[in-house]
Motif scaffolding. Sequence first.
Motif, PDB file in Angstrom:
ATOM      1  N   LEU A  77       0.824  -1.213   0.000  1.00 11.69           N
ATOM      2  CA  LEU A  77       0.000   0.000   0.000  1.00 11.69           C
ATOM      3  C   LEU A  77       0.855   1.258   0.000  1.00 11.69           C
ATOM      4  CD1 LEU A  77      -2.856  -1.086   2.444  1.00 11.69           C
ATOM      5  CD2 LEU A  77      -2.945  -0.918  -0.061  1.00 11.69           C
ATOM      6  N   PHE A  78       1.892   1.271   0.823  1.00 10.49           N
ATOM      7  CA  PHE A  78       2.785   2.431   0.886  1.00 10.49           C
ATOM      8  C   PHE A  78       3.440   2.669  -0.483  1.00 10.49           C
ATOM      9  CE2 PHE A  78       6.862   4.503   1.574  1.00 10.49           C
ATOM     10  CZ  PHE A  78       6.498   5.589   2.355  1.00 10.49           C
ATOM     11  N   ALA A  79       4.003   1.597  -1.042  1.00 11.79           N
ATOM     12  CA  ALA A  79       4.665   1.728  -2.349  1.00 11.79           C
ATOM     13  C   ALA A  79       3.651   2.075  -3.436  1.00 11.79           C
ATOM     14  CB  ALA A  79       5.407   0.440  -2.700  1.00 11.79           C
ATOM     15  N   GLY A  80       2.455   1.522  -3.340  1.00 13.29           N
ATOM     16  CA  GLY A  80       1.424   1.818  -4.324  1.00 13.29           C
ATOM     17  C   GLY A  80       0.971   3.264  -4.284  1.00 13.29           C
ATOM     18  N   ILE A  81       0.956   3.842  -3.101  1.00 15.65           N
ATOM     19  CA  ILE A  81       0.526   5.238  -2.946  1.00 15.65           C
ATOM     20  C   ILE A  81       1.659   6.215  -3.285  1.00 15.65           C
ATOM     21  CG2 ILE A  81      -0.198   6.980  -1.255  1.00 15.65           C
ATOM     22  CD1 ILE A  81      -1.744   4.654   0.163  1.00 15.65           C
ATOM     23  N   PHE A  82       2.859   5.924  -2.802  1.00 14.84           N
ATOM     24  CA  PHE A  82       3.947   6.900  -2.912  1.00 14.84           C
ATOM     25  C   PHE A  82       4.946   6.646  -4.052  1.00 14.84           C
ATOM     26  CE2 PHE A  82       2.575   7.218   1.546  1.00 14.84           C
ATOM     27  CZ  PHE A  82       2.224   8.556   1.566  1.00 14.84           C
ATOM     28  N   ILE A  83       4.935   5.445  -4.632  1.00 12.97           N
ATOM     29  CA  ILE A  83       5.905   5.170  -5.701  1.00 12.97           C
ATOM     30  C   ILE A  83       5.181   4.931  -7.023  1.00 12.97           C
ATOM     31  CG2 ILE A  83       7.756   3.640  -6.481  1.00 12.97           C
ATOM     32  CD1 ILE A  83       8.388   3.124  -3.485  1.00 12.97           C
ATOM     33  N   ALA A  84       4.470   3.820  -7.108  1.00 12.26           N
ATOM     34  CA  ALA A  84       3.736   3.505  -8.341  1.00 12.26           C
ATOM     35  C   ALA A  84       2.598   2.553  -7.996  1.00 12.26           C
ATOM     36  CB  ALA A  84       4.661   2.874  -9.375  1.00 12.26           C
ATOM     37  N   SER A  85       1.467   2.770  -8.604  1.00 12.97           N
ATOM     38  CA  SER A  85       0.264   1.999  -8.260  1.00 12.97           C
ATOM     39  C   SER A  85       0.412   0.502  -8.510  1.00 12.97           C
ATOM     40  CB  SER A  85      -0.945   2.537  -9.011  1.00 12.97           C
ATOM     41  OG  SER A  85      -0.737   2.463 -10.400  1.00 12.97           O
ATOM     42  N   TYR A  86       1.295   0.095  -9.416  1.00 13.94           N
ATOM     43  CA  TYR A  86       1.427  -1.331  -9.711  1.00 13.94           C
ATOM     44  C   TYR A  86       2.008  -2.141  -8.542  1.00 13.94           C
ATOM     45  CZ  TYR A  86       6.252  -0.095 -10.972  1.00 13.94           C
ATOM     46  OH  TYR A  86       7.541   0.385 -10.963  1.00 13.94           O
ATOM     47  N   PHE A  87       2.562  -1.488  -7.524  1.00 12.05           N
ATOM     48  CA  PHE A  87       3.059  -2.198  -6.352  1.00 12.05           C
ATOM     49  C   PHE A  87       1.927  -2.859  -5.554  1.00 12.05           C
ATOM     50  CE2 PHE A  87       6.925   0.352  -6.942  1.00 12.05           C
ATOM     51  CZ  PHE A  87       7.881  -0.649  -6.798  1.00 12.05           C
ATOM     52  N   VAL A  88       0.716  -2.402  -5.767  1.00 10.40           N
ATOM     53  CA  VAL A  88      -0.441  -2.984  -5.074  1.00 10.40           C
ATOM     54  C   VAL A  88      -0.935  -4.241  -5.795  1.00 10.40           C
ATOM     55  CG1 VAL A  88      -2.776  -2.486  -4.218  1.00 10.40           C
ATOM     56  CG2 VAL A  88      -1.073  -0.691  -4.251  1.00 10.40           C
ATOM     57  N   LEU A  89      -0.477  -4.452  -7.010  1.00 12.69           N
ATOM     58  CA  LEU A  89      -0.955  -5.553  -7.834  1.00 12.69           C
ATOM     59  C   LEU A  89      -0.800  -6.937  -7.184  1.00 12.69           C
ATOM     60  CD1 LEU A  89      -2.402  -5.930 -10.480  1.00 12.69           C
ATOM     61  CD2 LEU A  89      -0.188  -6.157 -11.602  1.00 12.69           C
ATOM     62  N   PRO A  90       0.346  -7.300  -6.603  1.00 13.94           N
ATOM     63  CA  PRO A  90       0.445  -8.629  -5.976  1.00 13.94           C
ATOM     64  C   PRO A  90      -0.590  -8.833  -4.860  1.00 13.94           C
ATOM     65  CG  PRO A  90       2.619  -7.696  -6.253  1.00 13.94           C
ATOM     66  CD  PRO A  90       1.635  -6.605  -6.598  1.00 13.94           C
TER      67      PRO A  90
END
Length: 154
Positions: A77-90
């Motif tokens: 969630l942190f990476a998806g919000i602050f880096i790139a949304s695709y980090f939430v994919l897994p």
Amino acid sequence: PGEDPDLSQRIVKAGLETTFIPNAFVYHKRRISWGKFYTQVQKFGRVRPILNTWHPSSAKITFWFPTFFILFTCVSLFAGIFIASYFVLPLLIYLLSVFLDASLKNKSIMIGSMAIVAVFIQFFGYGWAFIESTIQIGLLKKNPEEVYPGLFFK
């Protein structure tokens, strides 16, 4: 909580054997609310590090999986919000597979939705309690009966 694995370990330590009986039926009280379910899994998470100190050979990496899920969820969630949304994919793929599996096996989208809720309640309830108890009992070497008096029945 924890009396079944504790008894099994004591039986083995006494030189006796335990066995798995695949067709045996065990009936457990079902929790009638999400809150009671959360309380139950939280107790399981708290008691596991206590059992691990009493019976070190019973400790397994799998007991850490709910705590890893919490970390995985937070990082995703942190990476998806602050880096790139695709980090939430897994995380989304995992939750979708839980939803689909439960929905198809039970032929109910409602059950699939409830399975998602159950995943978060079970993993967060157990995982937080497990890491808290690991710190209190494993690292700080506190007395389990003093830290968690509600887990011990006299």
